[in-house]
Design an enzyme around this catalytic site. Structure first.
Site, PDB file in Angstrom:
ATOM      1  N   GLY A  29      36.533  45.768  35.656  1.00 23.49           N
ATOM      2  CA  GLY A  29      37.711  46.259  35.232  1.00 23.49           C
ATOM      3  C   GLY A  29      38.831  44.925  35.567  1.00 23.49           C
ATOM      4  O   GLY A  29      38.524  43.947  36.148  1.00 23.49           O
ATOM      5  N   HIS A  83      46.160  47.117  42.464  1.00 18.37           N
ATOM      6  CA  HIS A  83      46.519  45.654  41.747  1.00 18.37           C
ATOM      7  C   HIS A  83      47.860  45.857  41.233  1.00 18.37           C
ATOM      8  O   HIS A  83      48.747  45.165  41.083  1.00 18.37           O
ATOM      9  CB  HIS A  83      45.626  45.219  40.656  1.00 18.37           C
ATOM     10  CG  HIS A  83      44.414  44.189  40.990  1.00 18.37           C
ATOM     11  ND1 HIS A  83      44.712  42.981  41.558  1.00 18.37           N
ATOM     12  CD2 HIS A  83      43.262  44.412  40.695  1.00 18.37           C
ATOM     13  CE1 HIS A  83      43.375  42.163  41.814  1.00 18.37           C
ATOM     14  NE2 HIS A  83      42.709  43.180  41.428  1.00 18.37           N
ATOM     15  N   CYS A 141      36.428  40.747  42.841  1.00 15.61           N
ATOM     16  CA  CYS A 141      37.710  40.603  42.338  1.00 15.61           C
ATOM     17  C   CYS A 141      37.776  39.442  41.378  1.00 15.61           C
ATOM     18  O   CYS A 141      37.438  38.331  41.703  1.00 15.61           O
ATOM     19  CB  CYS A 141      39.019  40.862  43.199  1.00 15.61           C
ATOM     20  SG  CYS A 141      40.395  40.636  42.121  1.00 15.61           S
ATOM     21  N   LEU A 142      37.884  39.454  39.945  1.00 17.83           N
ATOM     22  CA  LEU A 142      38.017  38.311  39.142  1.00 17.83           C
ATOM     23  C   LEU A 142      39.102  37.412  39.894  1.00 17.83           C
ATOM     24  O   LEU A 142      39.234  36.065  39.338  1.00 17.83           O
ATOM     25  CB  LEU A 142      38.441  38.606  37.740  1.00 17.83           C
ATOM     26  CG  LEU A 142      37.318  39.360  36.911  1.00 17.83           C
ATOM     27  CD1 LEU A 142      37.624  39.650  35.527  1.00 17.83           C
ATOM     28  CD2 LEU A 142      35.922  38.743  36.965  1.00 17.83           C
ATOM     29  N   GLN A 190      46.862  40.500  36.699  1.00 16.03           N
ATOM     30  CA  GLN A 190      45.726  39.362  36.968  1.00 16.03           C
ATOM     31  C   GLN A 190      45.725  38.717  35.591  1.00 16.03           C
ATOM     32  O   GLN A 190      45.184  37.452  36.045  1.00 16.03           O
ATOM     33  CB  GLN A 190      44.520  40.167  36.942  1.00 16.03           C
ATOM     34  CG  GLN A 190      44.028  40.768  38.168  1.00 16.03           C
ATOM     35  CD  GLN A 190      42.738  41.498  38.189  1.00 16.03           C
ATOM     36  OE1 GLN A 190      42.389  42.670  37.702  1.00 16.03           O
ATOM     37  NE2 GLN A 190      41.707  40.857  38.911  1.00 16.03           N
ATOM     38  N   HIS A 201      40.500  50.320  42.749  1.00 15.46           N
ATOM     39  CA  HIS A 201      40.828  48.777  43.111  1.00 15.46           C
ATOM     40  C   HIS A 201      41.640  48.321  41.897  1.00 15.46           C
ATOM     41  O   HIS A 201      42.976  47.384  42.195  1.00 15.46           O
ATOM     42  CB  HIS A 201      39.493  48.278  42.590  1.00 15.46           C
ATOM     43  CG  HIS A 201      39.565  46.563  42.495  1.00 15.46           C
ATOM     44  ND1 HIS A 201      38.641  45.936  43.625  1.00 15.46           N
ATOM     45  CD2 HIS A 201      40.237  45.650  41.961  1.00 15.46           C
ATOM     46  CE1 HIS A 201      38.923  44.712  43.395  1.00 15.46           C
ATOM     47  NE2 HIS A 201      39.559  44.624  42.342  1.00 15.46           N
ATOM     48  N   GLU A 202      41.907  48.666  40.515  1.00 10.94           N
ATOM     49  CA  GLU A 202      42.778  48.338  39.541  1.00 10.94           C
ATOM     50  C   GLU A 202      44.186  49.006  39.931  1.00 10.94           C
ATOM     51  O   GLU A 202      45.378  48.363  39.582  1.00 10.94           O
ATOM     52  CB  GLU A 202      42.331  48.699  38.246  1.00 10.94           C
ATOM     53  CG  GLU A 202      40.910  48.343  37.847  1.00 10.94           C
ATOM     54  CD  GLU A 202      40.708  46.771  38.001  1.00 10.94           C
ATOM     55  OE1 GLU A 202      41.773  45.875  37.971  1.00 10.94           O
ATOM     56  OE2 GLU A 202      39.489  46.286  38.580  1.00 10.94           O
TER      57      GLU A 202
HETATM   58 ZN    ZN Z   1      40.502  42.896  41.165  1.00 10.37          ZN
END
Ligand code: ZN
Length: 206
Positions: A59, A167, A121-122, A64, A163-164
């Site tokens: 995701g 963000h 997380c990226l 991000q 999670h997204e």
């Molecule tokens: Zn993340």
């Protein structure tokens, strides 16, 4: 795997993933008010970014990649794989359409049952930790085609959505993890943060 990459003739290029410490990750993102070609192109580039990152993401949220907008992309399921019989209605609806972009996603309802699982997380490379979240959520969103969808999402999809969507509100999984993880990874987080601040001020990233 077939990717829906919008109308761009050229192959969409991946975007630079912003890391912990970059102020864009802490901003509350405004909604998308119109699904323009620019929004479709951004979604296509986010999907490529998700797949081409060193660690494949399941995701990604627009902040991000430095864009403060309520847009997320998801790839929690490989559409070539069968959907497990115990999948939630949301997984049944969205998994065959992955990778998928969702616009202005919101949590309409969360289960009282909680579940803990390890997240990464990226934007916070090489850091993982246990996060407790509602086991399933009812999510409402728009697709890139302008269709409103609403479904109860559990499993990895339900977790990834939470999670997204976090963000989009400037919340990171490390804000929600257990004390023990926060103590174990404090130094690592501070190192990532320093690097992001250096990069934002024009310094070179190593
Ligand atoms: Zn993340």
């Amino acid at each position: 795997m077939a990717l829906e990459l919008g109308n761009e003739q050229e192959r969409p290029q991946p975007l630079r993933v912003r890391t912990y410490g970059d102020p864009v990750l802490r901003r509350k993102a405004p909604p998308v008010d119109e699904i323009t070609q620019a929004v479709r192109d951004l979604a296509a580039r986010m999907i490529v970014t998700m797949y081409e990152n060193e660690i494949r993401g399941v995701g990604l949220a627009a902040p991000q990649v430095g864009v403060s907008l309520r847009l997320i992309t998801l790839a929690t399921h490989d559409p070539d794989e069968p959907i497990p019989p115990n999948a939630s209605p949301g997984e049944r609806m969205l998994s065959p359409r992955m990778p998928i972009a969702l616009i202005n996603p919101e949590i309409v309802k969360a289960s009282s049952a909680m579940e803990e699982a390890v997240e990464g997380c990226l934007s916070i490379p090489e850091v993982q930790g246990g996060v407790c979240r509602p086991a399933s959520v009812v999510v409402k969103a728009l697709t890139l085609g302008g269709q409103t969808i609403q479904a109860e999402c559990g499993g990895l999809l339900g977790r990834c959505l939470q999670h997204e969507i976090d963000h989009l509100d400037g919340i990171l999984f490390v804000d929600r993890w257990r004390e023990v993880d926060s103590m174990a990874h404090g130094t690592q987080l501070r190192a990532i943060e320093k690097k992001a601040i250096r990069s934002a001020s024009g310094g070179r990233r190593s």
